[in-house]
Design an enzyme around this catalytic site. Structure first.
Site, short mmCIF file in Angstrom:
data_model
loop_
_atom_site.label_atom_id
_atom_site.label_comp_id
_atom_site.label_asym_id
_atom_site.label_seq_id
_atom_site.Cartn_x
_atom_site.Cartn_y
_atom_site.Cartn_z
N ARG A 335 0.85 -1.19 0.00
CA ARG A 335 0.00 0.00 0.00
C ARG A 335 0.88 1.24 0.00
O ARG A 335 1.61 1.49 0.95
CB ARG A 335 -0.95 0.02 1.21
CG ARG A 335 -1.86 1.25 1.20
CD ARG A 335 -3.12 1.10 2.04
NE ARG A 335 -2.87 0.96 3.46
CZ ARG A 335 -3.82 1.05 4.40
NH1 ARG A 335 -5.07 1.27 4.04
NH2 ARG A 335 -3.51 0.90 5.68
N GLU A 426 -12.72 4.55 0.39
CA GLU A 426 -12.75 5.03 1.78
C GLU A 426 -12.98 6.53 1.88
O GLU A 426 -12.87 7.10 2.97
CB GLU A 426 -11.44 4.65 2.49
CG GLU A 426 -10.20 5.18 1.82
CD GLU A 426 -8.91 4.69 2.45
OE1 GLU A 426 -8.99 4.01 3.50
OE2 GLU A 426 -7.83 4.96 1.91
N ASP A 454 -11.88 5.04 7.73
CA ASP A 454 -11.58 6.31 7.06
C ASP A 454 -12.85 6.90 6.44
O ASP A 454 -13.04 8.12 6.44
CB ASP A 454 -10.52 6.11 5.98
CG ASP A 454 -9.13 6.50 6.45
OD1 ASP A 454 -8.97 7.62 6.96
OD2 ASP A 454 -8.21 5.68 6.33
N ASP A 625 -5.26 2.60 14.24
CA ASP A 625 -4.33 3.22 13.30
C ASP A 625 -4.87 4.62 12.99
O ASP A 625 -5.77 5.11 13.67
CB ASP A 625 -4.11 2.37 12.05
CG ASP A 625 -5.36 2.25 11.17
OD1 ASP A 625 -6.39 2.88 11.48
OD2 ASP A 625 -5.30 1.53 10.17
#
Length: 715
Positions: A335, A426, A454, A625
């Site tokens: 990613r 997202e 997100d 996160d």
């Protein structure tokens, strides 16, 4: 402060230049001069467009803020809202039907449904654990977690607990690979006769209800394995009567090993804290080691030095006598970061360059080592490089990603479509225009995924000016979220992603709650998703059972004819409207989110830990996160803006919750308490994320986190 050297007109941090020239490029048919010249040309071509797209984000959000502010206090008018969004180019017309045209990918990506890990690539041990999570012991996953009632007794092997795991696994086998008659729990022997599996049940024999599920054998005598296959996934029955578990089994069955994490995302984004050239080089070096196949990590466990490396492939003898080789590792995706952040690792005309463009050039170059291998552990067996691209807003940004990786392919001499992209669904503008985003990537897309964490943060930020949003738990049950989740699957099926790529779902955020996960996460394959994120190799093994219990391909066939998810529901924001909350309700939400923010930020800013288990207000460990941080910060910023909380109340809660977080981290020798000063970088960062949350671009946490982490590193 980095020392810079000049390369092709760019100022390049010395550690990055050294990494590229002494580690990345040796062994490739690409010299340093060509690499830097190509990268400089790429930046010159793409940086202006990157900046323009970010300007579009700011312009649209400004228009949305003004429209919502002018209507604040009025009843919500969804029709007028959508008309306005169309007028400003936020909601776009949908083009004619199309089918994605991605060239063939590895079956783990294209056609076999299974669990997916996401792991911070900066941590070599975690990166290797994720890559090696392709196979996992079901007995161990059950024995050592709350998937089974109770807990092991004593320090040694608990035979009663082991019997629980064995019984659960036998019940699973009866569902996934049933026998013609009887149960695996009653098996006294497993043998192969004339290429077929024969199972002895006392005085009788039987076979598999589906004889084709028998896939092979390994070893012989008392220590051997039987390989089964169901829904494209493998199950290894391991026999060893000399082992305590095997000795207690009439058939000598010691373990049931499941093909677990088919794929793993090595993350350069939300789960890492990479704020400068040194951090980026660490991330790149670990990804390079994975692509070369030589990454190792040595650590101490129980006073002994252990070295972890990539697992080899696994070999079996197929029923026809030929050798069957199965991958020993998950297929890895990397990613990259999104379009927003810049990096001081490279300067163009004295300015930091977009970090995502640097990621594209370096991570794809690293993957060339995998493509040119003729021996050793391979990642892709279909000459593909898999990149996940997050935090894109709408089709133009998706098209920019396509243009970026096409240019990288040309610079590196790769055929078009070698780089295959995953689209993180997202951001709100992407969800609203998902099919057009897929169209923009139709020649290389292999993955769409709902990142509801997100996505919730962007939902709050987009409608920040409209009014106070619902309490956080209620946002997850609001109509927009189910429309979002269903719409993602609908779009993937309608555009022909079935058989060409993954349709994914988000993370299970409670790494210690495996019983709850076993009950809840089966909903992901039932939703038509071919993969879903898990927080650990153990969770991957347990979640793998769901893909045996649900035939995802059949489920997708059923879902392909359902009515399309509602755009009206998707575009309805989770606002409280005229509802009032009690002081106790508001106080609880304030403390809950302040504690969550502080618990995550203090590790990020002070220690550079991008993803970890963070105890919540009730001391329950949750996987946190930047996505979870974005929700909490935007939520409190919204309530602060609309007067549900005051700055004085916020500061009082932050101080009380800092004491709680200090207590929760008291056993960590590297931890720096926030109390009693409440003036350290971590505490100030947490407060800034809330107080300045409404003005942060798209509500992202990265700009403030990076700034405060750099303060700590410079001290």
């Amino acid at each position: 402060m980095s020392r810079y050297v000049v390369r092709a007109g760019l100022q390049v941090a010395g550690e990055l230049a050294d990494f590229v020239e002494t580690q990345l490029l040796p062994g490739l048919a690409l010299g340093a001069d060509a690499f830097w010249a190509g990268f400089a040309g790429m930046l010159g071509e793409l940086v202006p467009e990157n900046r323009r797209l970010l300007g579009v984000r700011d312009r649209m959000q400004g228009q949305i803020d003004a429209w919502l502010t002018a209507r604040r206090g009025q009843d919500w008018d969804n029709a007028a809202w959508q008309e306005f969004l169309r007028d400003i180019g936020y909601l776009l017309p949908e083009g004619p039907a199309f089918t994605v045209a991605t060239t063939p990918s590895d079956p783990e990506i294209a056609s076999v449904a299974g669990a997916q890990l996401v792991v911070p690539v900066m941590n070599a041990r975690f990166a290797l654990n994720a890559a090696n999570a392709r196979w996992g012991s079901l007995y161990d996953a059950l024995y050592g977690t709350d998937a089974l009632p109770g807990a092991p007794a004593g320090k040694g092997y608990d035979a009663a607990r082991g019997a629980q795991a064995v019984a659960w696994a036998a019940g699973f086998l009866d569902q996934a690979v049933p026998l013609v008659t009887g149960s695996h729990a009653d098996a006294t022997d497993y043998t192969v006769q004339n290429g077929a599996l024969v199972v002895t049940l006392g005085a009788a024999t039987t076979g598999l209800a589906d004889p084709a599920a028998f896939a092979g054998t390994a070893g012989d005598g008392a220590k051997r394995s039987i390989l089964l296959r169901h829904n494209g996934l493998h199950i290894e029955l391991v026999f060893d009567a000399s082992h305590p578990v095997g000795a207690a089994s009439p058939s000598g069955l010691r373990d049931v090993v499941l093909e677990s994490a088919l794929t793993a995302i090595q993350d350069c984004e939300d789960s890492v804290a990479a704020v400068d050239a040194a951090d980026k080089v660490l991330a790149y070096a670990n990804w390079l080691g994975l692509m070369k196949g030589d990454l190792t990590d040595t650590f101490d466990k129980g006073g002994k030095a252990l070295t972890r490396r990539l697992n080899p492939d696994r070999q079996f003898t197929a029923p026809d006598g030929t050798t069957l080789t199965l991958p020993g590792r998950a297929v890895l995706l990397v990613r990259n970061v999104g379009h927003l952040m810049t990096s001081d690792a490279v300067l163009l005309d004295g300015q930091e360059v977009p970090e995502g463009l640097m990621d594209a050039m370096v991570t794809v170059t690293a993957a060339l080592h995998d493509l040119q291998k003729t021996a050793g552990p391979r990642n892709s067996r279909h000459a593909s490089i898999y990149v996940v691209k997050p935090k894109m807003h709408g089709p133009d940004e998706a098209a920019f990603a396509d243009r970026t990786y096409a240019l990288v392919e040309r610079l590196l001499g790769l055929p078009f479509g070698t780089v295959k992209l995953g689209l993180m669904d997202e951001e709100r503008r992407t969800s609203a225009n998902l099919r057009e985003c897929i169209r923009a990537l139709k020649d290389r897309i292999v993955f769409i995924n709902t990142g509801f964490l997100d996505r919730t943060g962007d939902e709050i930020h987009t409608v920040m000016q409209a009014g106070p949003v619902l309490p956080k738990a209620e946002i997850r049950t609001a109509p927009w979220l189910s429309a979002y989740e269903d719409g993602n699957v609908d779009a993937g099926l309608a555009t022909g992603l079935r058989g060409k790529g993954q349709i994914g779902k988000g993370m299970w955020a409670k790494p210690d709650a495996m019983a709850e996960m076993l009950t809840a996460k089966i909903g992901h394959p039932k939703s038509g998703a071919t993969t879903a994120w898990v927080p650990s190799p153990t969770a991957a093994t347990l979640h793998a059972t769901h893909y045996h219990l649900v035939d995802v391909a059949a489920r997708q066939a059923d879902l392909a004819t359902r009515a399309r998810a509602s755009l009206d529901a998707l575009m309805t924001p989770p606002l409280m409207g005229r509802r009032n909350l009690s002081a106790d309700q508001i106080g609880y939400e304030l403390d809950l989110n302040c504690q969550s923010i502080l618990g995550y930020v203090v590790r990020w800013v002070d220690q550079g830990v991008g993803c970890s288990k963070v105890p919540d207000i009730d001391d329950v460990a949750l996987m946190e996160d930047r996505a979870t941080l974005r929700i909490s910060a935007q939520f409190l910023a919204n309530w602060l803006m609309h007067g549900l909380i005051t700055e004085a109340q916020l500061d009082e809660s932050l101080r009380r919750m800092a004491l709680a977080v200090d207590r929760q981290n008291a056993a960590d020798p590297a931890y720096r308490p926030m109390a009693p000063g409440y003036d350290g970088p971590a505490f100030r960062a947490a407060r800034d994320l809330i107080v300045q949350g409404a003005t942060q671009p798209s509500g992202y946490t990265e700009p403030l986190l990076h700034a405060w982490r750099r303060v700590v590193k410079a001290a």
